[in-house]
Enzyme design. Structure first.
Site, PDB file in Angstrom:
ATOM      1  N   CYS A 181       0.834  -1.214   0.000  1.00 14.13           N
ATOM      2  CA  CYS A 181       0.000   0.000   0.000  1.00 14.13           C
ATOM      3  C   CYS A 181       0.868   1.263   0.000  1.00 14.13           C
ATOM      4  O   CYS A 181       1.593   1.518   0.960  1.00 14.13           O
ATOM      5  CB  CYS A 181      -0.910  -0.040   1.223  1.00 14.13           C
ATOM      6  SG  CYS A 181      -1.747   1.502   1.610  1.00 14.13           S
ATOM      7  N   CYS A 195       0.165   3.688   2.861  1.00 16.37           N
ATOM      8  CA  CYS A 195       0.674   3.103   4.112  1.00 16.37           C
ATOM      9  C   CYS A 195       2.176   3.359   4.239  1.00 16.37           C
ATOM     10  O   CYS A 195       2.669   3.713   5.316  1.00 16.37           O
ATOM     11  CB  CYS A 195       0.409   1.606   4.156  1.00 16.37           C
ATOM     12  SG  CYS A 195      -1.330   1.136   4.095  1.00 16.37           S
TER      13      CYS A 195
END
Length: 146
Positions: free
Chosen positions: A73, A76
């Site tokens: 991600c 993230c």
């Protein structure tokens, strides 16, 4: 399926034994039972290893920010330095849940997208955000519930 659960439990037991042994060899260490009395919170994010571990972390600290993330991600990865700074610089404990490894925990936390951040205060979930957040927003949420 039961073999993988048993393997996971065994892996966690072995990891806990190693951690306890290291603490004993180093003259003690963090004891979850006295965390709230002394206000001790780890200076680094805690990698959650299972539901029991998450429950233990939430019970041991007044305020816990749980970061549901995935290695693949992009948002993230962008938030990771900020998450580490929040662990080091705030009174909240920060826990990280890898949604790929711990799908059941992520589902229980309501993580339908990553990153999902869940803030616990006094053992109860009080805030949930989805998507990248700025540091000021997260610090404000932590301070509001500290």
């Amino acid at each position: 399926m039961s073999e993988s659960i048993d393997d996971e439990r065994q892996r966690i037991r072995e990891q806990k034994k190693r951690e306890l042994q290291e603490r004993l060899e180093n003259g003690g260490g963090f004891d979850a039972s006295d965390a709230d009395e002394e206000g001790d919170t780890p200076d680094e994010p805690i990698a959650i290893t299972g539901q029991g571990h998450l429950d233990e972390v939430v019970a041991a600290h007044d305020v816990v920010l749980v970061d549901c993330y995935a290695d693949w991600c992009g948002p993230c990865q962008m938030m990771e330095p900020m998450i580490e700074a929040l662990a080091a610089e705030t009174d909240a404990a920060v826990a990280k849940v890898d949604v790929d490894r711990h799908q059941q925990i992520a589902q229980q936390l309501g993580a339908r997208g990553v990153p999902t951040l869940v803030l616990y205060a006094d053992g109860q979930p009080v805030e949930r955000t989805v998507g990248a957040q700025d540091r000021a927003t997260l610090e404000g949420l932590i301070e509001q519930h500290a």
